[in-house]
Write a protein that holds these residues in place. Sequence first.
Motif, short mmCIF file in Angstrom:
data_model
loop_
_atom_site.label_atom_id
_atom_site.label_comp_id
_atom_site.label_asym_id
_atom_site.label_seq_id
_atom_site.Cartn_x
_atom_site.Cartn_y
_atom_site.Cartn_z
N GLU A 154 0.84 -1.19 0.00
CA GLU A 154 0.00 0.00 0.00
C GLU A 154 0.88 1.25 0.00
O GLU A 154 0.61 2.21 -0.71
CB GLU A 154 -0.90 -0.01 1.23
CG GLU A 154 -1.99 -1.06 1.20
CD GLU A 154 -3.28 -0.53 0.61
OE1 GLU A 154 -3.84 0.44 1.15
OE2 GLU A 154 -3.73 -1.08 -0.42
N ASP A 155 1.94 1.23 0.80
CA ASP A 155 2.86 2.37 0.85
C ASP A 155 3.63 2.51 -0.47
O ASP A 155 3.90 3.63 -0.92
CB ASP A 155 3.84 2.22 2.00
CG ASP A 155 3.18 2.41 3.36
OD1 ASP A 155 2.07 2.97 3.41
OD2 ASP A 155 3.77 1.97 4.37
N ASP A 156 3.97 1.38 -1.08
CA ASP A 156 4.71 1.40 -2.34
C ASP A 156 3.85 1.87 -3.51
O ASP A 156 4.36 2.34 -4.53
CB ASP A 156 5.26 0.01 -2.66
CG ASP A 156 6.31 -0.46 -1.68
OD1 ASP A 156 6.86 0.39 -0.94
OD2 ASP A 156 6.56 -1.68 -1.63
N GLY A 157 2.55 1.69 -3.39
CA GLY A 157 1.64 2.08 -4.47
C GLY A 157 1.53 1.08 -5.59
O GLY A 157 0.97 1.38 -6.65
N GLY B 265 2.88 8.65 -14.32
CA GLY B 265 3.17 8.04 -13.04
C GLY B 265 1.88 7.65 -12.36
O GLY B 265 0.78 8.05 -12.80
N PRO B 266 1.93 6.88 -11.30
CA PRO B 266 0.69 6.41 -10.67
C PRO B 266 -0.16 7.56 -10.14
O PRO B 266 0.36 8.51 -9.54
CB PRO B 266 1.20 5.52 -9.53
CG PRO B 266 2.61 5.96 -9.27
CD PRO B 266 3.14 6.38 -10.59
N ALA C 274 -3.12 4.68 -13.94
CA ALA C 274 -2.38 5.66 -14.74
C ALA C 274 -3.26 6.31 -15.80
O ALA C 274 -4.35 5.85 -16.12
CB ALA C 274 -1.18 5.00 -15.41
N GLU C 275 -2.72 7.40 -16.35
CA GLU C 275 -3.27 8.02 -17.55
C GLU C 275 -2.40 7.62 -18.74
O GLU C 275 -1.17 7.52 -18.61
CB GLU C 275 -3.28 9.54 -17.40
CG GLU C 275 -4.21 10.05 -16.32
CD GLU C 275 -4.17 11.56 -16.16
OE1 GLU C 275 -3.15 12.16 -16.56
OE2 GLU C 275 -5.14 12.13 -15.65
#
Length: 383
Positions: free
Chosen positions: A32-35, A197-198, A210-211
Amino acid sequence: MNAWTTPERQALREAVTRFTEREIAPHLAQWEDDGRLPRELSRAAADAGILGVGFAEEVGGQGGDAVDTAVVTEALLGAGGSTGVVAALMTYGIAVPHIVDSGNRDLVDRFVRPTLAGELIGSLGVTEPGGGSDVARITTRAVRDGDHYVVDGAKTYITSAVRGDFVTTAVRTGGPGSGGISLLVIERGTPGFTVSGPLRKTGWHCSDTAELTFEDARVPVRNLVGAENGGFGLLMQQFVGERLALALQGYATAQRALDLAVRHATDRETFGRPLVSRQVIRHKLVEMHRRTAAARTVTRAAIEKSLEVPATDPDLVLDALMAKNTAVEAVEHVVSESVQIHGGAGYMRESEIDRHYRDARVLGIGGGATEVLTDLAATLLGY
């Protein structure tokens, strides 16, 4: 014994539970912290026989049907996983079915098999900055130029695109409306194709989003999925499955949130008595159970029906969207009440229920917003 409790499915449930307890739950807070999830998890899930459940062995899957797929999700969430993990680890569930349905062996060999083996990560690119649920109005355009399509446009809120190796992308190859849409597999590294980027989200923190931008991106014609201008039909065939999958995540999350609330209410003492001894808490738990059971019942019934009738059957379409709305209503109530029962502990990021509370919010948006599905139900019911 019923369709959900056969010996084979009990064994599958136990295998997924063990995998989740060993490979997912202990690391989820860090992810979760890493994404994002580590790519290695896909390979581990494939090696454990979990990745690709519900896909035929002829295309690289593990076999099984929609009930088996549901058992996997139920077990993963019940053992301490999250819908964010489901979204990221199992994005193949929306990335490759259209390719399988097209019957294109070349695309199956290049994209489906390695994805179900945990070697590639795919995503689905439909939603655009200017629109979401109105798929027939997408504007990303692909113009034929010899052996390539030249793609220009943008997509947004695309799950697993940061880690992804390819995107099954809805593009406009013809005129306006649903009849001008095609599907193209666009690979990472294609000149003119860039991934942001995320994106930062309320929930699903471990699921990267992402876009996508396409500027004169040249995509080989061999990456066309199905017939040109036939993409809308392929997308429609998967909508029932996507909505049932989200309904499934809803009631399975509600069950986990209820289990966590019962555990906390049993262990927690207030004024010298267990919290569960308070009538107001017991009544909350009963209502949480009622809503969860109702959502499970209507969703499982729709999943079983999906094995018997085509995905375009109007009754099944209605059952699927009603199941999703019912499960969304249930999970939003249950996670909120579970946080309330946990008190201050439920508001801490270290608590599991905090994650479910945040993650549940997207279920009423993805796969067709609740309001859109309600309006569609009105049409199907003749109102």
